[in-house]
Scaffold this active site. Structure first.
Site, PDB file in Angstrom:
ATOM      1  N   ASP A  50      30.926  38.115  33.239  1.00  0.00           N
ATOM      2  CA  ASP A  50      31.187  39.302  34.051  1.00  0.00           C
ATOM      3  C   ASP A  50      30.009  40.269  34.024  1.00  0.00           C
ATOM      4  O   ASP A  50      29.498  40.690  35.060  1.00  0.00           O
ATOM      5  CB  ASP A  50      32.428  40.019  33.518  1.00  0.00           C
ATOM      6  CG  ASP A  50      33.634  39.901  34.440  1.00  0.00           C
ATOM      7  OD1 ASP A  50      33.434  39.650  35.638  1.00  0.00           O
ATOM      8  OD2 ASP A  50      34.756  40.073  33.962  1.00  0.00           O
ATOM      9  N   GLU A  73      33.434  46.385  38.594  1.00  0.00           N
ATOM     10  CA  GLU A  73      34.505  46.507  37.606  1.00  0.00           C
ATOM     11  C   GLU A  73      33.989  46.941  36.243  1.00  0.00           C
ATOM     12  O   GLU A  73      34.654  47.664  35.514  1.00  0.00           O
ATOM     13  CB  GLU A  73      35.248  45.170  37.478  1.00  0.00           C
ATOM     14  CG  GLU A  73      36.429  45.209  36.531  1.00  0.00           C
ATOM     15  CD  GLU A  73      37.219  43.917  36.541  1.00  0.00           C
ATOM     16  OE1 GLU A  73      38.247  43.870  35.859  1.00  0.00           O
ATOM     17  OE2 GLU A  73      36.805  42.960  37.226  1.00  0.00           O
ATOM     18  N   ASP A 155      33.039  42.075  42.588  1.00  0.00           N
ATOM     19  CA  ASP A 155      33.801  41.558  41.450  1.00  0.00           C
ATOM     20  C   ASP A 155      33.063  40.307  40.990  1.00  0.00           C
ATOM     21  O   ASP A 155      33.157  39.252  41.613  1.00  0.00           O
ATOM     22  CB  ASP A 155      35.237  41.232  41.840  1.00  0.00           C
ATOM     23  CG  ASP A 155      36.122  41.000  40.615  1.00  0.00           C
ATOM     24  OD1 ASP A 155      35.557  40.683  39.542  1.00  0.00           O
ATOM     25  OD2 ASP A 155      37.348  41.131  40.722  1.00  0.00           O
ATOM     26  N   THR A 160      39.767  35.951  36.044  1.00  0.00           N
ATOM     27  CA  THR A 160      39.262  35.665  34.696  1.00  0.00           C
ATOM     28  C   THR A 160      40.150  34.677  33.941  1.00  0.00           C
ATOM     29  O   THR A 160      39.657  33.848  33.176  1.00  0.00           O
ATOM     30  CB  THR A 160      39.123  36.971  33.882  1.00  0.00           C
ATOM     31  OG1 THR A 160      40.369  37.671  33.900  1.00  0.00           O
ATOM     32  CG2 THR A 160      38.040  37.863  34.478  1.00  0.00           C
ATOM     33  N   ARG A 308      51.961  41.209  49.475  1.00  0.00           N
ATOM     34  CA  ARG A 308      51.804  41.882  48.182  1.00  0.00           C
ATOM     35  C   ARG A 308      52.835  43.006  48.138  1.00  0.00           C
ATOM     36  O   ARG A 308      52.636  44.060  48.745  1.00  0.00           O
ATOM     37  CB  ARG A 308      50.396  42.457  48.017  1.00  0.00           C
ATOM     38  CG  ARG A 308      49.319  41.412  47.784  1.00  0.00           C
ATOM     39  CD  ARG A 308      47.943  42.075  47.604  1.00  0.00           C
ATOM     40  NE  ARG A 308      47.958  43.072  46.544  1.00  0.00           N
ATOM     41  CZ  ARG A 308      47.779  42.825  45.252  1.00  0.00           C
ATOM     42  NH1 ARG A 308      47.554  41.576  44.847  1.00  0.00           N
ATOM     43  NH2 ARG A 308      47.801  43.793  44.363  1.00  0.00           N
TER      44      ARG A 308
END
Length: 384
Positions: A50, A73, A155, A160, A308
């Protein structure tokens, strides 16, 4: 339909995502038989990937567009407090820098020989020290404003949990101009997908992994369509236009809904199932964890609907989980709106909050109203 006239920013985004995809894939391959053994702890491989990928993305873009802002992030706070972790991230960045130097020509420009890749900024654009790397990461991690000027939202590793299992994940990047998506690029380093095969046979699955190559990258520029390319170590393959409008409209009972079943979530998966039942569709359809991979599945026609439904209106989602993926699907012909029929607003900072946008629905225009009605009926069962 080719690249837009302002294609320099699209090429820069493709370059950056390609490089970050190679970096993250190298981390996975270095784990060998240990994939799945660690979660996103302070010094886990996914944490290291990341940080390093965000440093790489920002460095590549800042070299070309020094006045642009960034939203990412990660911040470098954890690296400043953990020297061992910082050393591991720095080592990854140095290896990426070495690869860039190995490819540069006599003018200091990194050559990306395959069509659609163009040239990358000088290899000298990489950080020259750990402290400079921290500063680059913080340009994204400390960024707040998305509603004015040019802002790159990223991102570096979306998904992850599944990254650590050697399954699907995405490297996502989006250029906002005054809060509106202009360019989106999403790399899918683990997605086994035949860019030359018929899209109607497309399948996206966590276990459909490209174990030999580097997956694919999807890109879109506002008003100029969506394209998919293969990623190789030395560049990108030929672009292929993705146009969902040329496909026949499915009946409601044949719809495939994309869903998440791994880990904790702020969404009401039981209500998602009720929406599918209301449409007469089977449940679940395509199951992927990464939010950006959901948009990829929609864009490639591997799934037909995404909803969503948050548990409460106070729930929020992060901008980097959606920016980029939205423009891919929309430029391919899809629609995305919230439960009030409004477009998703990317101008309000790092979070997409309920007071601005409550929920999301993604579907093709021919079935959108039916999906929206099914969602509204399910929401009505909640009561006031």
């Amino acid at each position: 339909m080719g690249l837009p006239p302002e294609s320099a920013q699209l090429r820069a985004a493709l370059q950056a995502v390609h490089a970050a995809s190679l970096l993250t894939k190298s981390v996975l391959r270095s784990l060998k038989n240990n994939v799945g053994a660690e979660t996103k702890d302070d010094d886990s491989p996914v944490t290291i990937a990341d940080f390093a990928a965000q440093a790489l993305l920002i460095s590549a873009l800042h070299a070309v567009y020094p006045s642009d802002a960034f939203i990412g992030e990660e911040s470098a706070d954890a690296l400043r407090q953990n020297e061992a972790l910082a050393d591991r991230v720095w080592s990854l960045v140095l290896r990426a820098k070495e690869r860039a130097y190995a490819r540069q020509d006599g003018n200091g420009v990194v050559q990306m020989p395959r069509e659609g890749a163009g040239t990358l900024a000088s290899a000298d654009s990489f950080p020259t020290s750990k402290e400079e790397m921290f500063e680059r990461i913080d340009r994204g991690g400390k960024g707040q404003v998305t509603g004015s000027g040019r802002v790159w939202v990223m991102d570096p590793v979306d998904g992850t949990a599944t990254f650590m299992q050697g399954k699907q994940y995405a490297v996502a990047l989006c250029l906002l101009v005054d809060g509106v998506q202009q360019v989106g690029v999403v790399g899918c380093p683990n997605l086994a997908f035949d860019v030359h095969g018929p899209l109607r046979q497309t399948r996206v699955h966590e276990d459909q992994v490209d174990g030999v190559g580097y997956g694919v990258v999807l890109s879109a520029a506002k008003g100029h369509g969506t394209y998919v390319r293969a990623m190789q170590e030395d560049g990108l393959g030929e672009p292929r236009l993705v146009d969902l409008t040329s496909r026949p409209t499915k009946s409601l009972t044949d719809l495939n809904l994309v869903e998440t079943t791994v880990g904790k979530t702020s969404l009401c998966q039981d209500e998602h199932m009720l929406v599918a039942e209301s449409l007469g569709s089977s449940w679940p359809g395509t199951v992927v964890w990464s939010q950006q991979m959901k948009y990829v599945a929609l864009t490639l026609g591997a799934t037909d609907v995404m909803v969503r439904i948050p548990k409460t209106k106070e729930r929020f989602t992060y901008i980097w989980d959606h920016a980029g993926g939205h423009i891919l699907y929309q430029e391919a012909g899809g629609m995305i709106k919230d439960f009030d029929g409004k477009p998703v607003d990317f101008s309000k900072g790092r979070q997409i909050k309920g007071e601005a946008n409550h929920g999301m629905i993604a579907a093709m225009p021919g079935i959108f109203d039916a999906v929206d009605k099914a969602v509204q009926d399910v929401l009505a069962r909640r009561g006031p």
